[in-house]
Scaffold this active site. Structure first.
Site, PDB file in Angstrom:
ATOM      1  N   ASN A   1      71.995  58.064  61.696  1.00 48.09           N
ATOM      2  CA  ASN A   1      72.389  56.798  62.331  1.00 48.09           C
ATOM      3  C   ASN A   1      72.207  55.585  61.430  1.00 48.09           C
ATOM      4  O   ASN A   1      72.285  54.450  61.890  1.00 48.09           O
ATOM      5  CB  ASN A   1      71.586  56.593  63.627  1.00 48.09           C
ATOM      6  CG  ASN A   1      70.099  56.482  63.383  1.00 48.09           C
ATOM      7  OD1 ASN A   1      69.597  56.889  62.336  1.00 48.09           O
ATOM      8  ND2 ASN A   1      69.372  55.951  64.348  1.00 48.09           N
TER       9      ASN A   1
ATOM     10  N   LEU B   1      75.317  50.388  56.911  1.00 49.01           N
ATOM     11  CA  LEU B   1      75.465  49.004  56.471  1.00 49.01           C
ATOM     12  C   LEU B   1      76.721  48.491  57.163  1.00 49.01           C
ATOM     13  O   LEU B   1      77.793  49.075  56.999  1.00 49.01           O
ATOM     14  CB  LEU B   1      75.587  48.905  54.954  1.00 49.01           C
ATOM     15  CG  LEU B   1      75.654  47.488  54.365  1.00 49.01           C
ATOM     16  CD1 LEU B   1      75.106  47.474  52.930  1.00 49.01           C
ATOM     17  CD2 LEU B   1      77.066  46.920  54.367  1.00 49.01           C
TER      18      LEU B   1
ATOM     19  N   HIS C   1      60.785  49.456  62.652  1.00 47.99           N
ATOM     20  CA  HIS C   1      60.554  49.949  64.014  1.00 47.99           C
ATOM     21  C   HIS C   1      59.910  51.342  64.022  1.00 47.99           C
ATOM     22  O   HIS C   1      59.920  52.014  65.050  1.00 47.99           O
ATOM     23  CB  HIS C   1      61.838  49.920  64.858  1.00 47.99           C
ATOM     24  CG  HIS C   1      63.046  50.524  64.224  1.00 47.99           C
ATOM     25  ND1 HIS C   1      64.247  49.852  64.129  1.00 47.99           N
ATOM     26  CD2 HIS C   1      63.274  51.741  63.676  1.00 47.99           C
ATOM     27  CE1 HIS C   1      65.149  50.622  63.548  1.00 47.99           C
ATOM     28  NE2 HIS C   1      64.575  51.780  63.270  1.00 47.99           N
TER      29      HIS C   1
ATOM     30  N   MET D   1      77.696  52.510  66.858  1.00 44.27           N
ATOM     31  CA  MET D   1      78.846  52.210  66.007  1.00 44.27           C
ATOM     32  C   MET D   1      80.084  51.870  66.849  1.00 44.27           C
ATOM     33  O   MET D   1      80.466  52.609  67.744  1.00 44.27           O
ATOM     34  CB  MET D   1      79.148  53.425  65.143  1.00 44.27           C
ATOM     35  CG  MET D   1      80.305  53.239  64.188  1.00 44.27           C
ATOM     36  SD  MET D   1      80.553  54.764  63.283  1.00 44.27           S
ATOM     37  CE  MET D   1      80.744  55.937  64.623  1.00 44.27           C
TER      38      MET D   1
ATOM     39  N   HIS E   1      64.266  49.282  70.096  1.00 46.98           N
ATOM     40  CA  HIS E   1      64.697  49.309  68.690  1.00 46.98           C
ATOM     41  C   HIS E   1      66.171  49.623  68.532  1.00 46.98           C
ATOM     42  O   HIS E   1      66.703  49.541  67.428  1.00 46.98           O
ATOM     43  CB  HIS E   1      63.864  50.316  67.901  1.00 46.98           C
ATOM     44  CG  HIS E   1      64.419  51.713  67.862  1.00 46.98           C
ATOM     45  ND1 HIS E   1      64.656  52.469  68.990  1.00 46.98           N
ATOM     46  CD2 HIS E   1      64.791  52.498  66.804  1.00 46.98           C
ATOM     47  CE1 HIS E   1      65.141  53.649  68.644  1.00 46.98           C
ATOM     48  NE2 HIS E   1      65.230  53.700  67.327  1.00 46.98           N
ATOM     49  N   GLY E   2      66.865  49.988  69.588  1.00 44.77           N
ATOM     50  CA  GLY E   2      68.280  50.327  69.483  1.00 44.77           C
ATOM     51  C   GLY E   2      68.789  50.832  70.814  1.00 44.77           C
ATOM     52  O   GLY E   2      68.188  50.564  71.863  1.00 44.77           O
TER      53      GLY E   2
ATOM     54  N   GLY F   1      69.278  54.184  71.682  1.00 46.38           N
ATOM     55  CA  GLY F   1      68.612  55.407  72.126  1.00 46.38           C
ATOM     56  C   GLY F   1      69.605  56.513  72.420  1.00 46.38           C
ATOM     57  O   GLY F   1      70.539  56.329  73.197  1.00 46.38           O
TER      58      GLY F   1
ATOM     59  N   LYS G   1      78.901  54.286  56.511  1.00 41.99           N
ATOM     60  CA  LYS G   1      78.001  55.251  57.145  1.00 41.99           C
ATOM     61  C   LYS G   1      77.756  56.440  56.237  1.00 41.99           C
ATOM     62  O   LYS G   1      78.619  56.876  55.494  1.00 41.99           O
ATOM     63  CB  LYS G   1      78.607  55.770  58.452  1.00 41.99           C
ATOM     64  CG  LYS G   1      78.637  54.773  59.571  1.00 41.99           C
ATOM     65  CD  LYS G   1      77.303  54.643  60.264  1.00 41.99           C
ATOM     66  CE  LYS G   1      76.999  55.817  61.141  1.00 41.99           C
ATOM     67  NZ  LYS G   1      75.803  55.607  61.976  1.00 41.99           N
TER      68      LYS G   1
END
Length: 470
Positions: free
Chosen positions: A199, A202, A320, A372, A393-394, A396, A469
């Site tokens: 995952n 940039l 994280h 994404m 943090h994201g 999940g 990616k």
């Protein structure tokens, strides 16, 4: 195990069996629909020696190694509290960095494809070796393990201002490179300045919406501004450090009188030789990760300068996956704690002394990478934030990588991204399907639950223009 809903965004698992504290989960019923296994891990973490207040979980909770991803736990160091590598994870100091460009979307769109092509060629990624920086040998690796982003800047990869906008000033203190084993060093030598796979990404983004203009202005972002978000960690070096120290702790737990319900929770007291050795190696891996993101920032800056004549300034860099020694108020007194954050982001409040002066008034930037093709978020720490000033943090995961690759075709995903105007540069389209948006929870719902639970506040939403990616 009974999960009791205490309010809209807070659930409680009462202590039973060997649990020393309750489990507290910040989420919604919908976000917890597939979280049964990870809730068991919340309860298991509550059995760790020295744990205080609660075993916490964030709204993006999902199954992990020992700890759930999205887990937060603090242990009292002066009362035999332990450190557990499973509470940090294999990708030590995996984190997010956000850079803001001195231009808006309209300035970049005409050259976006060219920028993405340059990034495609200049950003190493994938599971194997290869990085922006070819280290001269073990001695230079040691300098990087001790100096992190600061060493990278000293070597010409960035600017002094970057360090002020990095967690810990770009380098975790007390890194002990002597505790990094030979296999970890070998893996780390060839991967400095690379994204990795899975995952990590940039992404070129634009600020789609600002919810808190005053805070956004202090952070250095504005509506429609172009940004670059980098999400990566410590690569094979961090993975090997976790592997080595879990094995070492597993062998001595009985000597310390420790029993855990899952061997993946292997731990020893923070102040034991094994605990100190792990924290020293972990700090070295964190510095590797900070330098990694610093080098990738340099690659992005060069691409923007070369193609568009534009400049990128660092907004913030935060991890994280880390365990840190912090002081917090617990049961009416200040206590020295080892705070594990695994898939959870530190979110220090306004006025916190560890924040740089230019951010102190509004609180710490919190960077949440989205799935994404959807959105990412910038949040801020708040006063009285829970879980030892931690938040999500994201998005999940809700679907395994194998399941996602089986259900989604590369062509379908490519067509969807192209339709949405997102310039994607993957290593392979099949590999990209593992990271399709439907493999994750709704990141908007996750950050809304985090804000609703009082863990943070939402500052801005960013959407992708192009993505590189692994």
């Amino acid at each position: 195990m009974e999960l009791v809903q205490e309010d809209r965004y807070r659930f409680r698992i009462a202590p039973e069996g060997d649990m020393r504290v309750p489990g507290i989960v910040f989420a919604t019923r919908h976000l917890l629909a597939d979280a049964e296994k990870s809730l068991t891990q919340v309860a298991d973490v509550a059995t760790l020696p020295g744990i205080v207040t609660a075993s916490y979980a964030m709204p993006d909770i999902h199954w992990g190694y020992g700890f759930p991803i999205g887990g937060v736990a603090a242990t009292a160091i002066d009362e035999g509290g332990v450190v557990s590598p499973g509470g940090v994870g294999f990708d030590i100091s995996c984190g997010v960095r956000l850079l803001a460009a001195d231009c808006d979307r309209a300035d970049i769109v005409p050259v976006l494809e060219e920028i993405m092509d340059v990034l495609d060629r200049s950003v190493p990624r994938g599971a194997g070796p290869g990085g922006v920086w070819r280290l001269t040998g073990p001695r230079q690796l040691e300098q990087l393990l001790r100096g992190g982003s600061r060493y990278a800047v000293e070597e010409g990869y960035g600017e002094e201002r970057d360090l002020a906008r990095c967690e810990d000033g770009g380098a975790v203190p007390d890194a002990d490179a002597d505790q990094v084993g030979p296999r970890a060093r070998e893996r780390g030598l060839g991967q400095v300045g690379s994204l990795g796979s899975a995952n990590h990404f940039l992404e070129v983004q634009r600020v789609a919406e600002v919810y808190d203009r005053q805070t956004a202005e202090v952070f250095g972002i504005a509506e429609d501004q172009v940004c670059v978000m980098i999400h990566c960690g410590s690569r094979g070096l961090g993975h090997q450090i976790c592997t080595d120290h879990v094995r070492a702790m597993d062998q001595v737990m009985a000597r310390h009188g420790i029993r855990v319900p899952d061997r993946q929770l292997a731990c020893t007291p923070v102040e034991s030789p094994e605990g100190r050795a792990y924290l020293g190696a972990m700090a070295a891996a964190a510095n590797y990760a900070r330098a990694n993101r610093q080098l990738l920032s340099d690659a992005a800056r060069r691409a923007f300068a070369r193609v568009a004549g534009r400049r990128l300034s660092l907004v913030y860099d935060v991890s994280h996956n880390l365990a840190k020694i912090e002081s917090h108020q617990v049961d009416g007194r200040r206590r020295r704690l080892c705070v594990h954050r695994k898939g959870a982001t530190r979110a220090f409040p306004p006025g916190h002394p560890d924040l740089p002066e230019d951010l102190r008034e509004v609180g710490q930037p919190v960077l949440i990478p989205g799935t994404m093709g959807t959105a990412s978020y910038v949040l801020a720490g708040v006063a009285d934030g829970g879980a030892f000033h931690s938040t999500c943090h994201g998005a999940g995961r809700r679907m395994s990588r194998h399941e996602a690759a089986r259900k989604i075709s590369g062509r379908e995903l490519r067509d969807r991204l192209e339709h949405d105007g997102i310039a994607a540069r993957p290593l392979s389209w099949r590999g990209l399907t593992e990271e399709a948006p439907e493999a994750y929870k709704d990141v908007g719902e996750v950050v809304a639950a985090s804000e609703g639970a009082g863990l943070c506040r939402i500052v801005a939403r960013l959407v992708p223009l192009g993505v590189v990616k692994g």
